[in-house]
Design a protein around this motif. Structure first.
Motif, mmCIF file in Angstrom:
data_model
loop_
_atom_site.group_PDB
_atom_site.id
_atom_site.type_symbol
_atom_site.label_atom_id
_atom_site.label_comp_id
_atom_site.label_asym_id
_atom_site.label_seq_id
_atom_site.Cartn_x
_atom_site.Cartn_y
_atom_site.Cartn_z
ATOM 1 N N LYS A 1 0.829 -1.216 0.000
ATOM 2 C CA LYS A 1 0.000 0.000 0.000
ATOM 3 C C LYS A 1 0.858 1.258 0.000
ATOM 4 O O LYS A 1 0.584 2.202 -0.729
ATOM 5 N N ARG A 2 1.907 1.275 0.853
ATOM 6 C CA ARG A 2 2.741 2.467 0.990
ATOM 7 C C ARG A 2 3.628 2.723 -0.219
ATOM 8 O O ARG A 2 3.882 3.873 -0.566
ATOM 9 N N PHE A 3 4.113 1.662 -0.828
ATOM 10 C CA PHE A 3 5.090 1.841 -1.895
ATOM 11 C C PHE A 3 4.607 1.379 -3.263
ATOM 12 O O PHE A 3 4.552 2.168 -4.194
ATOM 13 N N ARG A 4 4.274 0.130 -3.414
ATOM 14 C CA ARG A 4 3.916 -0.399 -4.731
ATOM 15 C C ARG A 4 2.745 0.367 -5.334
ATOM 16 O O ARG A 4 2.801 0.814 -6.459
ATOM 17 N N HIS A 5 1.665 0.534 -4.568
ATOM 18 C CA HIS A 5 0.496 1.242 -5.082
ATOM 19 C C HIS A 5 0.799 2.719 -5.309
ATOM 20 O O HIS A 5 0.359 3.298 -6.296
ATOM 21 N N SER A 6 1.564 3.312 -4.401
ATOM 22 C CA SER A 6 1.906 4.732 -4.554
ATOM 23 C C SER A 6 2.793 4.964 -5.773
ATOM 24 O O SER A 6 2.663 5.978 -6.462
ATOM 25 N N ILE A 7 3.696 4.039 -6.038
ATOM 26 C CA ILE A 7 4.560 4.170 -7.217
ATOM 27 C C ILE A 7 3.722 4.132 -8.485
ATOM 28 O O ILE A 7 3.944 4.905 -9.413
ATOM 29 N N ALA A 8 2.759 3.235 -8.506
ATOM 30 C CA ALA A 8 1.927 3.087 -9.697
ATOM 31 C C ALA A 8 1.009 4.282 -9.916
ATOM 32 O O ALA A 8 0.591 4.542 -11.038
ATOM 33 N N HIS A 9 0.724 5.042 -8.857
ATOM 34 C CA HIS A 9 -0.275 6.106 -8.968
ATOM 35 C C HIS A 9 0.220 7.484 -8.530
ATOM 36 O O HIS A 9 -0.585 8.383 -8.298
ATOM 37 N N SER A 10 1.541 7.643 -8.387
ATOM 38 C CA SER A 10 2.064 8.952 -7.985
ATOM 39 C C SER A 10 3.520 9.085 -8.413
ATOM 40 O O SER A 10 4.044 8.234 -9.128
ATOM 41 N N VAL A 11 4.165 10.105 -7.924
ATOM 42 C CA VAL A 11 5.577 10.334 -8.256
ATOM 43 C C VAL A 11 6.491 9.971 -7.088
ATOM 44 O O VAL A 11 7.631 10.415 -7.026
ATOM 45 N N LEU A 12 6.012 9.156 -6.184
ATOM 46 C CA LEU A 12 6.786 8.744 -5.014
ATOM 47 C C LEU A 12 8.143 8.191 -5.428
ATOM 48 O O LEU A 12 8.237 7.348 -6.317
ATOM 49 N N GLU A 13 9.201 8.646 -4.775
ATOM 50 C CA GLU A 13 10.561 8.126 -4.958
ATOM 51 C C GLU A 13 11.003 7.519 -3.630
ATOM 52 O O GLU A 13 11.447 8.220 -2.737
ATOM 53 N N PRO A 14 10.875 6.208 -3.481
ATOM 54 C CA PRO A 14 11.266 5.567 -2.230
ATOM 55 C C PRO A 14 12.767 5.696 -1.975
ATOM 56 O O PRO A 14 13.555 5.782 -2.922
#
Length: 152
Positions: A117-130
């Motif tokens: 939820k925090r990373f995989r989904h956010s990567i697919a739907h935002s510009v999150l750079e872990p």
């Protein structure tokens, strides 16, 4: 290459040299670690997520095939949980293997569910750079769960 045991690296190299098909899950894990080393945290997470999802799918398919279930029937069942990974890891996996990742490995499930939820989904739907550390942790947790599912 990621830091993997020398014997595994030699096996991998020999497989490549001899045109032997490499297990797609192992390949995705190695690619994920390699991408992390190169700073590709987003892509690393997508690859390790694919490795986990494919591990669960492959285990379900193989166990149902061993039970004599028709391939079309298995595909229909997998399509019904395509967008519900929790259901696939819970009831579908239990029907196939006798074990549920969600209920029998609840600690591990909660970790990967949160990380997805925090990373995989956010990567697919935002510009999150872990961060490197977050990605390294996620890969480690996913590898652990991949090992669990492969043991079913």
């Amino acid at each position: 290459m990621p830091d993997i045991p020398k014997d595994e690296l030699n096996d991998f190299k020999n497989s490549l040299k001899n045109d032997i098909e490499i297990d797609p899950i192992k390949s995705l894990i190695i690619i994920s670690k390699n991408l992390l080393e190169k700073g590709g945290t987003r892509s690393a997470i997508i690859n390790i997520s694919a490795a986990l999802e494919y591990t669960v799918e492959r285990k379900i398919k193989s166990k149902f095939l061993l039970k004599g279930k028709a391939e079309k029937s298995i595909e229909k069942l997998l399509n019904s949980t395509k967008m519900n990974f929790k259901e696939r890891c819970d009831r579908t996996l239990k029907k196939a293997t006798g074990k549920s990742l969600v209920s029998e490995y609840s600690t591990e499930w909660k970790k990967i569910d949160d990380l997805r939820k925090r990373f995989r989904h956010s990567i697919a739907h935002s510009v999150l750079e872990p961060t490197y550390k977050d990605t390294e942790n996620l890969i480690s947790e996913f590898e652990n769960v991949i090992s669990i599912v492969e043991s079913f």
